[in-house]
Design a protein around this motif. Sequence first.
Motif, PDB file in Angstrom:
ATOM      1  N   THR A  75       0.813  -1.207   0.000  1.00 57.39           N
ATOM      2  CA  THR A  75       0.000   0.000   0.000  1.00 57.39           C
ATOM      3  C   THR A  75       0.853   1.266   0.000  1.00 57.39           C
ATOM      4  O   THR A  75       2.042   1.237   0.337  1.00 57.39           O
ATOM      5  N   ARG A  76       0.188   2.369  -0.362  1.00 57.11           N
ATOM      6  CA  ARG A  76       0.882   3.666  -0.321  1.00 57.11           C
ATOM      7  C   ARG A  76       1.333   3.990   1.099  1.00 57.11           C
ATOM      8  O   ARG A  76       2.416   4.537   1.306  1.00 57.11           O
ATOM      9  N   GLN A  77       0.493   3.653   2.073  1.00 60.56           N
ATOM     10  CA  GLN A  77       0.858   3.896   3.464  1.00 60.56           C
ATOM     11  C   GLN A  77       2.114   3.112   3.841  1.00 60.56           C
ATOM     12  O   GLN A  77       2.997   3.630   4.537  1.00 60.56           O
ATOM     13  N   ASP A  78       2.206   1.862   3.385  1.00 61.25           N
ATOM     14  CA  ASP A  78       3.416   1.071   3.626  1.00 61.25           C
ATOM     15  C   ASP A  78       4.627   1.770   3.024  1.00 61.25           C
ATOM     16  O   ASP A  78       5.694   1.870   3.655  1.00 61.25           O
ATOM     17  N   ASN A  79       4.478   2.218   1.793  1.00 58.26           N
ATOM     18  CA  ASN A  79       5.564   2.880   1.087  1.00 58.26           C
ATOM     19  C   ASN A  79       6.050   4.109   1.854  1.00 58.26           C
ATOM     20  O   ASN A  79       7.259   4.322   2.011  1.00 58.26           O
ATOM     21  N   MET A  80       5.101   4.884   2.364  1.00 55.84           N
ATOM     22  CA  MET A  80       5.455   6.132   3.033  1.00 55.84           C
ATOM     23  C   MET A  80       6.148   5.911   4.370  1.00 55.84           C
ATOM     24  O   MET A  80       6.813   6.826   4.872  1.00 55.84           O
ATOM     25  N   THR A  81       6.023   4.725   4.944  1.00 55.92           N
ATOM     26  CA  THR A  81       6.742   4.476   6.197  1.00 55.92           C
ATOM     27  C   THR A  81       8.251   4.542   5.991  1.00 55.92           C
ATOM     28  O   THR A  81       8.995   4.840   6.935  1.00 55.92           O
ATOM     29  N   THR A  82       8.715   4.275   4.785  1.00 50.81           N
ATOM     30  CA  THR A  82      10.164   4.325   4.537  1.00 50.81           C
ATOM     31  C   THR A  82      10.678   5.760   4.547  1.00 50.81           C
ATOM     32  O   THR A  82      11.893   5.973   4.651  1.00 50.81           O
ATOM     33  N   TYR A  83       9.791   6.727   4.433  1.00 57.09           N
ATOM     34  CA  TYR A  83      10.167   8.142   4.482  1.00 57.09           C
ATOM     35  C   TYR A  83      10.271   8.652   5.918  1.00 57.09           C
ATOM     36  O   TYR A  83      10.781   9.752   6.136  1.00 57.09           O
ATOM     37  N   ARG A  84       9.774   7.864   6.865  1.00 53.19           N
ATOM     38  CA  ARG A  84       9.658   8.374   8.235  1.00 53.19           C
ATOM     39  C   ARG A  84      10.417   7.553   9.274  1.00 53.19           C
ATOM     40  O   ARG A  84      10.363   7.867  10.458  1.00 53.19           O
ATOM     41  N   ASP A  85      11.101   6.505   8.852  1.00 51.39           N
ATOM     42  CA  ASP A  85      11.801   5.655   9.809  1.00 51.39           C
ATOM     43  C   ASP A  85      13.287   5.587   9.464  1.00 51.39           C
ATOM     44  O   ASP A  85      13.700   4.815   8.590  1.00 51.39           O
ATOM     45  N   PRO A  86      14.112   6.374  10.152  1.00 46.86           N
ATOM     46  CA  PRO A  86      15.551   6.375   9.846  1.00 46.86           C
ATOM     47  C   PRO A  86      16.246   5.079  10.203  1.00 46.86           C
ATOM     48  O   PRO A  86      17.383   4.847   9.785  1.00 46.86           O
ATOM     49  N   ASN A  87      15.587   4.217  10.968  1.00 45.69           N
ATOM     50  CA  ASN A  87      16.219   2.961  11.365  1.00 45.69           C
ATOM     51  C   ASN A  87      16.116   1.884  10.296  1.00 45.69           C
ATOM     52  O   ASN A  87      16.835   0.881  10.359  1.00 45.69           O
ATOM     53  N   LEU A  88      15.231   2.061   9.322  1.00 46.60           N
ATOM     54  CA  LEU A  88      15.117   1.069   8.258  1.00 46.60           C
ATOM     55  C   LEU A  88      16.391   1.052   7.422  1.00 46.60           C
ATOM     56  O   LEU A  88      16.927   2.108   7.073  1.00 46.60           O
ATOM     57  N   PRO A  89      16.898  -0.121   7.073  1.00 47.42           N
ATOM     58  CA  PRO A  89      18.126  -0.192   6.267  1.00 47.42           C
ATOM     59  C   PRO A  89      17.862   0.129   4.814  1.00 47.42           C
ATOM     60  O   PRO A  89      16.713   0.124   4.347  1.00 47.42           O
ATOM     61  N   LEU A  90      18.918   0.412   4.077  1.00 50.81           N
ATOM     62  CA  LEU A  90      18.804   0.546   2.630  1.00 50.81           C
ATOM     63  C   LEU A  90      18.453  -0.814   2.028  1.00 50.81           C
ATOM     64  O   LEU A  90      18.708  -1.863   2.619  1.00 50.81           O
ATOM     65  N   THR A  91      17.880  -0.774   0.845  1.00 49.77           N
ATOM     66  CA  THR A  91      17.487  -2.010   0.176  1.00 49.77           C
ATOM     67  C   THR A  91      18.692  -2.929  -0.033  1.00 49.77           C
ATOM     68  O   THR A  91      19.773  -2.479  -0.434  1.00 49.77           O
ATOM     69  N   ASP A  92      18.504  -4.197   0.244  1.00 50.23           N
ATOM     70  CA  ASP A  92      19.570  -5.183   0.066  1.00 50.23           C
ATOM     71  C   ASP A  92      20.111  -5.134  -1.364  1.00 50.23           C
ATOM     72  O   ASP A  92      19.351  -5.102  -2.329  1.00 50.23           O
ATOM     73  N   GLY A  93      21.410  -5.157  -1.473  1.00 57.83           N
ATOM     74  CA  GLY A  93      22.061  -5.181  -2.778  1.00 57.83           C
ATOM     75  C   GLY A  93      22.402  -3.816  -3.331  1.00 57.83           C
ATOM     76  O   GLY A  93      23.226  -3.719  -4.248  1.00 57.83           O
ATOM     77  N   LEU A  94      21.809  -2.760  -2.793  1.00 57.91           N
ATOM     78  CA  LEU A  94      22.047  -1.427  -3.349  1.00 57.91           C
ATOM     79  C   LEU A  94      23.495  -0.994  -3.178  1.00 57.91           C
ATOM     80  O   LEU A  94      24.180  -0.649  -4.154  1.00 57.91           O
ATOM     81  N   VAL A  95      23.975  -0.995  -1.949  1.00 55.59           N
ATOM     82  CA  VAL A  95      25.342  -0.532  -1.687  1.00 55.59           C
ATOM     83  C   VAL A  95      26.357  -1.429  -2.387  1.00 55.59           C
ATOM     84  O   VAL A  95      27.332  -0.945  -2.982  1.00 55.59           O
TER      85      VAL A  95
END
Length: 327
Positions: A295-315
């Motif tokens: 959901t959009r609400q799920d998506n927006m949680t990534t904008y508000r939680d600094p503790n969430l890691p970056l997506t696996d494989g990105l770095v």
Amino acid sequence: MTHTAKLLRKTALGRITGALLLCCALSSPVAAAETDLTLPGPAGPLGATLSLPESVRAAVLILPGSGPTDRNGNSAFGLKTDTYRKLAEGLADHAIATLRADKRGVGTSGGDGNAVTLDAYARDADLLIDMLRDRGPQTCVWLAGHSEGGLIALKVAQRRDDLCGIILLATPGRPVSAILLEQLSRVPELENDLPMAQKAILQLVIGNPVPVADLPPSLQGLFAPQVQPFLIDLFAHNPTELAQATDLPLLIVQGDADLQIGMQDADVLAQARPDSQRLTLPGMTHVLKTTPGPTRQDNMTTYRDPNLPLTDGLVDAIAGFILDDRP
């Protein structure tokens, strides 16, 4: 050349997932010292953080996205991601130094955050590149531009011959005016005001300011008089032309859960630069983190939680591109 590098080259325009990048994740962490700096900028001091591993193999300038964004990827308007700090920490584990700075008028950086253009941000980047290049053994610097920062990276690439290459992270491929109108069309509350938004955007595209009193209240903040000069400048740039104007090594990174910049934008950039490399990460949002749900609400949680890691494989993908392709 590593197995990962060969895969990247063979699938330059294909989709590469983190599963193909496990070799990079096996490297041992490298200690890095972080130093806060204040540099004299063209329009005021620039506050920045230098992350310097004990052994430096490459150096990257991280260019932030739109809005009043600070060096860590946060803003006073509710953006709490620490995305750029996490990117710097991850790259340090691969012996890659980074520099990240507060935008003008944000954090410890001076200047007027509204009195800007892409060229103004590019001048700030010039100063940061010079400092980063002079701090280590590397003779050139990589640019990692996120969203609007990707456009700035492409602008800088037109004027310097001491860059190693560019990483575009969720960067517009179409004119920003078209992307903005598309974003507004997905906001149910603006359905009745969308024709006025379209008229305002068209006026700004041709360089004409828009009287804010003629706009409905829902649009007056978006098209505030103090930001219109920047929007006029931003709308005048064509991302594909900017991408075609440089032949530097180019990695285009896009998440398929991005609500702001779509897969179409990455496609257009890849078509403009057929020699580029392409990375698509499933579930990654615009702030380079994985959405916990559909959901959009799920998506927006990534904008508000600094503790969430970056997506696996990105770095690991970014590090692999840099270390395999540097001069």
